[in-house]
Design a protein around this motif. Structure first.
Motif, mmCIF file in Angstrom:
data_model
loop_
_atom_site.group_PDB
_atom_site.id
_atom_site.type_symbol
_atom_site.label_atom_id
_atom_site.label_comp_id
_atom_site.label_asym_id
_atom_site.label_seq_id
_atom_site.Cartn_x
_atom_site.Cartn_y
_atom_site.Cartn_z
ATOM 1 N N ASN A 240 0.830 -1.205 0.000
ATOM 2 C CA ASN A 240 0.000 0.000 0.000
ATOM 3 C C ASN A 240 0.862 1.250 0.000
ATOM 4 O O ASN A 240 2.042 1.219 0.351
ATOM 5 C CB ASN A 240 -0.909 0.026 1.231
ATOM 6 C CG ASN A 240 -1.946 -1.085 1.203
ATOM 7 O OD1 ASN A 240 -2.430 -1.447 0.139
ATOM 8 N ND2 ASN A 240 -2.278 -1.624 2.359
ATOM 9 N N SER B 297 -4.960 5.310 3.073
ATOM 10 C CA SER B 297 -4.252 4.173 2.480
ATOM 11 C C SER B 297 -4.721 3.962 1.042
ATOM 12 O O SER B 297 -5.917 4.010 0.749
ATOM 13 C CB SER B 297 -4.507 2.908 3.304
ATOM 14 O OG SER B 297 -3.870 1.797 2.728
ATOM 15 N N LYS C 285 -3.734 1.701 -2.831
ATOM 16 C CA LYS C 285 -2.975 0.627 -3.458
ATOM 17 C C LYS C 285 -1.641 1.178 -3.936
ATOM 18 O O LYS C 285 -1.499 2.376 -4.184
ATOM 19 C CB LYS C 285 -3.752 0.027 -4.635
ATOM 20 C CG LYS C 285 -5.031 -0.689 -4.232
ATOM 21 C CD LYS C 285 -5.749 -1.229 -5.466
ATOM 22 C CE LYS C 285 -7.049 -1.930 -5.065
ATOM 23 N NZ LYS C 285 -7.777 -2.437 -6.256
ATOM 24 N N GLU D 186 -1.026 4.316 -6.268
ATOM 25 C CA GLU D 186 -2.143 5.257 -6.286
ATOM 26 C C GLU D 186 -1.871 6.467 -5.404
ATOM 27 O O GLU D 186 -2.419 7.547 -5.641
ATOM 28 C CB GLU D 186 -3.427 4.566 -5.842
ATOM 29 C CG GLU D 186 -3.988 3.594 -6.867
ATOM 30 C CD GLU D 186 -5.352 3.057 -6.457
ATOM 31 O OE1 GLU D 186 -5.826 3.436 -5.372
ATOM 32 O OE2 GLU D 186 -5.938 2.269 -7.221
ATOM 33 N N GLU E 88 -12.918 4.888 -2.184
ATOM 34 C CA GLU E 88 -12.809 4.417 -0.802
ATOM 35 C C GLU E 88 -13.424 5.466 0.135
ATOM 36 O O GLU E 88 -13.242 6.673 -0.044
ATOM 37 C CB GLU E 88 -11.327 4.182 -0.461
ATOM 38 C CG GLU E 88 -11.105 3.245 0.708
ATOM 39 C CD GLU E 88 -11.137 3.963 2.033
ATOM 40 O OE1 GLU E 88 -11.581 3.352 3.025
ATOM 41 O OE2 GLU E 88 -10.725 5.133 2.074
#
Length: 732
Positions: free
Chosen positions: A2, A20, A22, A25, A185
């Motif tokens: 991450n 957080s 990926k 990203e 998210e």
């Protein structure tokens, strides 16, 4: 893997939010947020200077200005009709105040002046009271108009804010809505929404400070970065990480492990920090992988162990400033803890491990897997390929010349010697690497394009010569006969033992003279080294084993009565280990049987109570040490060393020793039992035990048995004589 970003908490800036993403990203998110802010900073000021916005703003301002003018005009008309005029007067303290004054004789007059005229009788009191009444009424109306003007100004400001919002809101909302669709998210969406609202709630931030008259740029103290709270602090960036991270932390301080909160001094001289100054440590960089720490380094750093335990137990990393001496004011900043998934590998010796296991209760709960690394590995094709790869890696990285086949073989031989066995390779890669580098430098010095076996041998020899001063000095003592050693001839009760000396980085072997004197008596075997407190516990055990062997061999039908003293001649430091126990037996047997031992031999090997020879350590150093002494005193072809047969696989001798053995100038005798050894040392058969008792006639054991039998009879006769003398004294 991450990415981790810290962003501003707009509702409470003291508690930054951790987001957080990926892997990869996080960097993209930071880039896109920065792009949005920068594009808004360019676009919105243009809107404020656009004709459409200016027209609407001017119309609104004009409308409110006209309404205010009407109110003021109405008041001014009434004031004029009432015979008053508004005056701006300067007070004694220099301030300006507004006052209403009546017009008397076409001139404004103050009330103080009119009161003075009343006292002089030049102005009627009734008229003054009337004027005061009208003045108070006008003042009340003026105050009311002032209140209405303030309300009107507030309404104007609200309407202008609505105008700004109506022009700017769609632009800001559209840009943030695009991001919210991409990053779905929940926590990220919540942050983007709060960032959007913070921008919309303070549109004045887009109206940057402008230079004053005569300035080219505004000074720094009037410049403020109005958008720093919208920055994204990318704390962990795994965008280019292709494998599981393995971080080796060589300096595990609090800052390096956990990160820190950087502080800066503002223009007022105060220390301050914010979410953008949060810095990561190796614990976060290794998240999702492994963190390798030297245990000794970890425990020499203050304030590290307890936070590390807490992070591993809770699975959350708390980043805080570390100030053990309280030299700076504490920060109220408390970043949100970051979830971590990490394996911490502590590297240390057994002593540290067992200390933690017994005295640190949490250690066994956190560190559940123990892995031990052997200092040797099996010699096979796989390990040899690994050795070659290791050599190639060093020669490529340094860079050094490549190693030819002979040099590679010599390095493997050196690894076997370090391991101490033919079928093992050493994993002491630091020592191996040193030899590789030195051999490479040797080849470079000789202007060769490849490293040969001679370069490797030269490097090994050079390394030895740098640390073998003690060996050189001891060898000089053998050369000038300061140390007494015979390498030829025969002696009764005298034999050459072998010892290993070491200083930690280098070890070598040398012979030592062991002598035995036997006599009639009941003292048994006397270890002179022990009596002088120069004998270690293992050597003491080895001497006691000798008594067990002699009892089992020669005292089954008679008591073992003798006195034998064993001495390591010219030994002034200390003796330990049992590798000389077989040597001591040979010397005792020689002394009892009065059979001389060939002094051209040296012996090493421990023994058990059944006379079986057991393996020992340092066999190569011992053989080479005796060889050097024999060589300095002249090789006769009759010299050699007796070693345990189990140590044959451990032999990794120097080329010159191997050549001497091949030429018949030096010998190595692997033996299994005392019987084999005594025959080689004396040239006399050891002897076999006969069914009716005793041993083969004129064998070594036969002579020893007869000598012990004779001693037993002498002791018995002496005891009878002493008893007879005691009886005679009693009768007298």
């Amino acid at each position: 893997l991450n990415d981790i970003c810290y962003v501003n908490n707009f509702s409470d800036p003291d508690y930054p939010i951790a987001l957080s993403f990926k892997a990869g990203e996080g960097r993209q998110f930071k880039k896109e947020v920065n792009y949005i802010i920068n594009s808004l900073r360019k676009a919105i000021p243009k809107i404020f200077t656009g004709d459409d916005y200016k027209d609407k703003k001017n119309r609104i301002i004009s409308d409110y200005s006209n309404r205010q003018k009407k109110i003021l005009a109405k008041f001014e008309k009434k004031m004029t009709e009432s015979g008053f005029v508004m005056m701006q007067l300067q007070t004694s303290d220099g301030t300006i105040r507004t006052d209403l004054q009546p017009i008397i004789d076409e001139e404004p007059a103050s009330l103080e002046k009119l009161e003075h005229l009343v006292r002089e009788g030049k102005f009627s009191k009734e008229r003054l009271e009337e004027i005061e009444g009208r003045r108070n009424q006008l003042r009340r109306e003026m105050e009311q108009i002032g209140s209405e003007s303030k309300k009107l100004a507030a309404k104007l400001e609200a309407v202008l804010e609505e105008l700004d919002y109506s022009f700017i809101s769609p632009l800001i909302s559209d840009k943030f809505d695009v991001l919210k669709k991409k990053y779905t998210e929940k926590r990220v969406v919540e942050y983007l929404e709060s960032a959007k609202q913070a921008l919309l709630n303070d549109l004045d931030r887009f109206k940057e400070a402008r230079p004053r008259r005569g300035e080219e740029d505004p000074p720094p103290f009037r410049k403020k970065e109005p958008f720093e709270e919208f920055a994204v602090n990318l704390l962990l960036d795994n965008s280019e990480t292709k494998k599981v991270p393995v971080i080796i932390e060589n300096s595990p301080s609090y800052r390096n492990l956990f990160g820190t909160l950087e502080r800066v001094v503002d223009r007022f001289g105060y220390w301050r920090t914010d979410f953008s100054r949060i810095k990561s440590g190796s614990l976060l960089r290794a998240s999702g992988g492994f963190l390798v720490i030297n245990a000794l380094d970890l425990f020499t750093e203050s304030g590290v162990w307890q936070p590390l335990k807490r992070a591993l137990t809770t699975g959350k990393l708390e980043i805080a400033g570390y100030d053990p001496f309280y030299m700076m004011a504490g920060s109220a900043l408390q970043p949100e803890p970051i979830p971590i998934n990490i394996k911490v590998v502590l590297i240390g010796n057994r002593r540290i491990y067992h200390t933690l296991w017994h005295y640190e209760e949490d250690f066994k709960k956190i560190f559940k897997i123990k892995a031990e690394f052997d200092h040797v590995m099996e010699l096979n094709d796989k390990s040899l390929r690994a050795y070659v790869s290791f050599i190639r890696k060093i020669t490529d990285n340094e860079p050094l010349p490549p190693f030819d086949a002979g040099a590679l073989e010599e390095i493997a031989t050196y690894g076997c010697r370090l391991a101490g066995r033919k079928d093992r390779l050493s994993t002491q890669f630091t020592n191996i690497a040193d030899i590789i580098r030195e051999a490479g430098f040797c080849a470079i010095d000789k202007k060769r394009k490849t490293v040969t076996k001679n370069d490797v041998r030269f490097a090994i020899r050079q390394k030895t010569e740098r640390v073998n001063l003690t060996e050189t000095k001891i060898q000089e003592m053998y050369d000038n006969n300061t140390f007494l050693i015979n390498t030829s001839g025969k002696k009764v009760g005298q034999i050459n033992g072998l010892a290993v000396y070491g200083n930690g980085e280098y070890s070598f072997g040398r012979p030592t003279r062991i002598t035995v004197r036997t006599s009639v008596g009941r003292a048994g075997i006397v270890n002179i080294e022990r009596e002088a407190d120069l004998s270690g516990p293992i050597h003491n055990k080895g001497v006691l084993v000798l008594t067990g062997y002699l009892r089992g061999k020669f005292a089954q039908k008679k008591p073992l009565v003798m006195s034998a003293s064993i001495c390591f001649e010219q030994s002034y430091t200390g003796v330990d280990g049992d590798s000389a126990s077989s040597t001591e037996i040979y010397a005792i047997l020689s002394s009892l049987a009065h059979i001389p031992i060939k002094q051209g031999f040296a012996v090493t090997g421990s023994v058990n109570q059944y006379g079986e020879i057991q393996p020992i350590g340092g066999v190569n150093e011992k053989i080479e040490g005796f060889f050097e002494v024999c060589k300095s005193k002249r090789l006769t072809g009759k010299q050699g060393v007796l070693i345990p047969v189990q140590n044959v696989d451990d032999l990794q001798l120097k080329p010159k020793v191997i050549k001497a053995v091949a030429d018949g100038k030096f010998h190595i005798y692997p033996i299994k039992t005392i019987d084999e050894g005594i025959e080689i040392l004396t040239g006399v058969p050891a002897g076999k035990e006969l069914p009716r008792g005793g041993f083969t006639k004129n064998s070594v054991f036969d002579r020893v048995d007869k000598a012990l039998d004779k001693m037993a009879k002498q002791i018995k006769a002496s005891a009878k004589e002493d008893e007879s003398n005691e009886n005679s004294k009693s009768k007298n």
